[in-house]
Scaffold this motif. Structure first.
Motif, PDB file in Angstrom:
ATOM      1  N   VAL A 324       5.494  -5.785  -6.773  1.00 31.49           N
ATOM      2  CA  VAL A 324       6.168  -4.501  -6.518  1.00 31.49           C
ATOM      3  C   VAL A 324       7.544  -4.495  -7.171  1.00 31.49           C
ATOM      4  N   CYS A 325       8.245  -5.615  -7.060  1.00 29.75           N
ATOM      5  CA  CYS A 325       9.588  -5.746  -7.644  1.00 29.75           C
ATOM      6  C   CYS A 325       9.541  -5.496  -9.149  1.00 29.75           C
ATOM      7  N   ALA A 326       8.570  -6.074  -9.811  1.00 26.63           N
ATOM      8  CA  ALA A 326       8.436  -5.890 -11.261  1.00 26.63           C
ATOM      9  C   ALA A 326       8.126  -4.444 -11.607  1.00 26.63           C
ATOM     10  N   ASN A 327       7.266  -3.813 -10.810  1.00 23.71           N
ATOM     11  CA  ASN A 327       6.872  -2.426 -11.063  1.00 23.71           C
ATOM     12  C   ASN A 327       8.024  -1.449 -10.852  1.00 23.71           C
ATOM     13  N   LEU A 328       8.890  -1.762  -9.868  1.00 24.01           N
ATOM     14  CA  LEU A 328      10.006  -0.863  -9.546  1.00 24.01           C
ATOM     15  C   LEU A 328      11.271  -1.182 -10.344  1.00 24.01           C
ATOM     16  N   GLY A 329      11.249  -2.275 -11.067  1.00 26.09           N
ATOM     17  CA  GLY A 329      12.454  -2.681 -11.787  1.00 26.09           C
ATOM     18  C   GLY A 329      13.517  -3.242 -10.876  1.00 26.09           C
ATOM     19  N   GLY A 330      13.089  -3.890  -9.792  1.00 31.88           N
ATOM     20  CA  GLY A 330      14.027  -4.498  -8.842  1.00 31.88           C
ATOM     21  C   GLY A 330      14.660  -5.752  -9.410  1.00 31.88           C
ATOM     22  N   LYS A 331      15.678  -6.237  -8.702  1.00 32.09           N
ATOM     23  CA  LYS A 331      16.419  -7.407  -9.173  1.00 32.09           C
ATOM     24  C   LYS A 331      15.680  -8.702  -8.867  1.00 32.09           C
ATOM     25  N   GLN A 332      15.382  -8.945  -7.566  1.00 26.58           N
ATOM     26  CA  GLN A 332      14.684 -10.184  -7.203  1.00 26.58           C
ATOM     27  C   GLN A 332      14.098 -10.072  -5.802  1.00 26.58           C
ATOM     28  N   VAL A 333      13.198 -11.020  -5.497  1.00 24.00           N
ATOM     29  CA  VAL A 333      12.627 -11.155  -4.158  1.00 24.00           C
ATOM     30  C   VAL A 333      13.135 -12.459  -3.561  1.00 24.00           C
ATOM     31  N   SER A 334      13.714 -12.379  -2.374  1.00 23.02           N
ATOM     32  CA  SER A 334      14.094 -13.598  -1.652  1.00 23.02           C
ATOM     33  C   SER A 334      13.275 -13.675  -0.366  1.00 23.02           C
ATOM     34  N   ALA A 335      12.919 -14.888   0.015  1.00 26.61           N
ATOM     35  CA  ALA A 335      12.030 -15.072   1.156  1.00 26.61           C
ATOM     36  C   ALA A 335      12.527 -16.200   2.051  1.00 26.61           C
ATOM     37  N   ASP A 336      12.256 -16.054   3.360  1.00 26.17           N
ATOM     38  CA  ASP A 336      12.711 -17.048   4.331  1.00 26.17           C
ATOM     39  C   ASP A 336      11.684 -17.133   5.460  1.00 26.17           C
ATOM     40  N   ASN A 337      11.016 -18.272   5.587  1.00 26.40           N
ATOM     41  CA  ASN A 337      10.062 -18.439   6.692  1.00 26.40           C
ATOM     42  C   ASN A 337      10.581 -19.409   7.751  1.00 26.40           C
ATOM     43  N   SER A 338      11.909 -19.510   7.831  1.00 25.12           N
ATOM     44  CA  SER A 338      12.523 -20.366   8.857  1.00 25.12           C
ATOM     45  C   SER A 338      13.368 -19.519   9.814  1.00 25.12           C
ATOM     46  N   ILE A 339      12.819 -18.338  10.158  1.00 27.25           N
ATOM     47  CA  ILE A 339      13.520 -17.456  11.099  1.00 27.25           C
ATOM     48  C   ILE A 339      12.692 -17.292  12.368  1.00 27.25           C
ATOM     49  N   VAL A 340      13.334 -16.790  13.409  1.00 20.42           N
ATOM     50  CA  VAL A 340      12.653 -16.436  14.658  1.00 20.42           C
ATOM     51  C   VAL A 340      13.223 -15.118  15.157  1.00 20.42           C
ATOM     52  N   LYS A 341      12.453 -14.474  16.024  1.00 23.29           N
ATOM     53  CA  LYS A 341      12.933 -13.243  16.662  1.00 23.29           C
ATOM     54  C   LYS A 341      13.167 -13.519  18.142  1.00 23.29           C
ATOM     55  N   VAL A 342      14.352 -13.165  18.621  1.00 20.44           N
ATOM     56  CA  VAL A 342      14.696 -13.318  20.037  1.00 20.44           C
ATOM     57  C   VAL A 342      14.989 -11.925  20.592  1.00 20.44           C
ATOM     58  N   SER A 343      14.415 -11.619  21.760  1.00 15.45           N
ATOM     59  CA  SER A 343      14.549 -10.277  22.320  1.00 15.45           C
ATOM     60  C   SER A 343      14.909 -10.334  23.798  1.00 15.45           C
ATOM     61  N   ILE A 344      15.771  -9.414  24.223  1.00 11.69           N
ATOM     62  CA  ILE A 344      16.020  -9.223  25.652  1.00 11.69           C
ATOM     63  C   ILE A 344      15.321  -7.930  26.062  1.00 11.69           C
ATOM     64  N   VAL A 345      14.704  -7.950  27.246  1.00 11.92           N
ATOM     65  CA  VAL A 345      13.890  -6.826  27.704  1.00 11.92           C
ATOM     66  C   VAL A 345      14.283  -6.447  29.124  1.00 11.92           C
TER      67      VAL A 345
END
Length: 405
Positions: A324-345
């Motif tokens: 998609v980045c190449a098709n749209l002429g975007g700058k770059q893709v960065s990725a991070d799979n060392s995250i978590v989601k914390v939520s208060i309910v």
């Protein structure tokens, strides 16, 4: 005469001894004069065993045949439990989902319940029998066996309770209720006596594994009183019901977290109408679910776009985004799979200001940087680095007064 639906998960019926213990519990309730429907899962480990057998036959078995295979796990349990009840002198009759019948759509491995024919069950109940029903399964209009997805026995139980207007649906598991957060992360976590459907739905969707999300949705829609209890210890468990005024005193009911998150960012894409659709359309086309989304304010005609996906979809989503980045002429893709989601309910958020600022200050005081934020009426979610998960949950748990004495 009260009508109760009991549901026992795989660990609760994992051995012949445990099935006998379930039978003894049901016999006691039945002798007290209650009408009883019991929904059971396959014995613990059985579904995984069947999946393993399937893969020995075919690397990618068809969904239809997987449903035929996996539905047999529950069939074993219902027959064994009925035998155990008979041995105790308690009249019982077992039914598969097709026999009941639980009519579903034709979406194999993730079918949705459309209708339940209750005449057969009512006749047995009126005759004084305990009705034992296989969870997790149904049948479509063509007679094909279908299954409801992992955890689907919860949905079966709630659907039966709704169809027969049961007084309560009791979900027996290996935990004694719903806790303010995971006790393995926060030893001071408390069991909640009550929680609203809304809060439980948020907790389930945010990572709490106590109940299947669809079962909570079903219970809320049809106002089925739901109680989570332990199969292995006595106690009143946690009642899931509609909001009550006494609940308004609690600002936050619980803290949920999800380790299965990954973050993707596409930088330098044109800041034009429809760009979000062009980014997420190919992701959706591959049946990849997107969770949190942030689009930055445009600068010099370009913008950055960030979203999260399940870690299982991370590499696939990254490959799509690079295209998609190449098709749209975007700058770059960065990725991070060392995250978590914390939520208060908590439903208390509706009537109290300053919850978000308190949450953000607690995290800041612990030196935890917030990467993304998402809010709704009764929840606030943040994305943080995975290494800070336990620290964040414990700090928030204490700050919002959830620690037990």
């Amino acid at each position: 005469m009260a009508l109760y639906v009991y549901k026992f998960g795989g660990t609760s019926v994992g051995t012949p001894e445990r099935i006998k213990a379930v039978a003894a519990r049901i016999k006691t309730a039945h002798e007290a004069g209650d009408q009883i429907i019991v929904v059971v899962s396959a014995m613990s480990g059985e579904t995984n065993r069947l999946v393993g057998l399937a893969k020995e036959m075919q690397l990618q078995p068809t969904d239809r045949e997987m449903d035929v295979l996996l539905s047999t796990g529950e069939q074993v349990t219902i027959s064994l439990l009925s035998m155990a009840l008979h041995n105790l002198g308690c009249d019982a009759c077992s039914y598969t989902g097709a026999q009941v019948k639980i009519l579903t759509d034709s979406s194999h491995t993730k079918a949705r319940i459309r209708e339940i024919e209750d005449a057969r069950i009512r006749a047995d109940l009126d005759a004084g029998k305990v009705v034992v029903v296989a969870g997790f399964q149904g049948v479509d209009e063509l007679g094909n066996i279908t299954t409801l997805g992992r955890g689907g026995s919860d949905t079966t139980a709630v659907a039966l309770a709704a169809a027969l207007k049961a007084d309560e649906c009791l979900i027996y598991t290996d935990v004694d209720g719903v806790y303010t957060t995971d006790p393995r992360v926060v030893p001071k976590a408390r069991r909640l006596d009550k929680i609203t459907f809304e809060e439980m739905l948020e907790m389930a969707s945010l990572g709490s594994k106590v109940l299947q999300i669809r079962s909570v949705e079903f219970a809320g829609k049809y106002n089925v009183a739901l109680r989570v209890l332990s199969s292995f210890s006595e106690g009143n468990g946690t009642l899931i019901t509609y909001e009550e005024t006494e609940m308004e005193r609690a600002l936050i009911s619980g803290i949920a977290f999800n380790r299965d998150e990954a973050k993707l960012t596409l930088t330098g894409v044109p800041d034009l109408p429809g760009v979000a659709s062009k980014i997420l359309g190919p992701i959706a086309a591959e049946n990849i679910e997107v969770d949190m989304i942030v689009q930055n304010v445009g600068e010099r005609g370009t913008t950055d776009f960030t979203f999260t996906v399940n870690r299982n979809d991370f590499l696939r989503a990254k490959a799509i985004l690079e295209e998609v980045c190449a098709n749209l002429g975007g700058k770059q893709v960065s990725a991070d799979n060392s995250i978590v989601k914390v939520s208060i309910v908590g439903v208390g958020m509706r009537s109290h200001a300053g919850i978000a600022s308190t949450m953000f200050k607690v995290l800041a005081d612990e030196g935890i940087n917030i990467q993304m934020i998402s809010t709704s009426e009764i929840k606030i979610s943040v994305v943080i680095n995975e290494k800070y998960l336990e620290l964040a949950v414990r700090a928030l748990h204490t700050a919002f007064g959830l620690d037990k004495d």
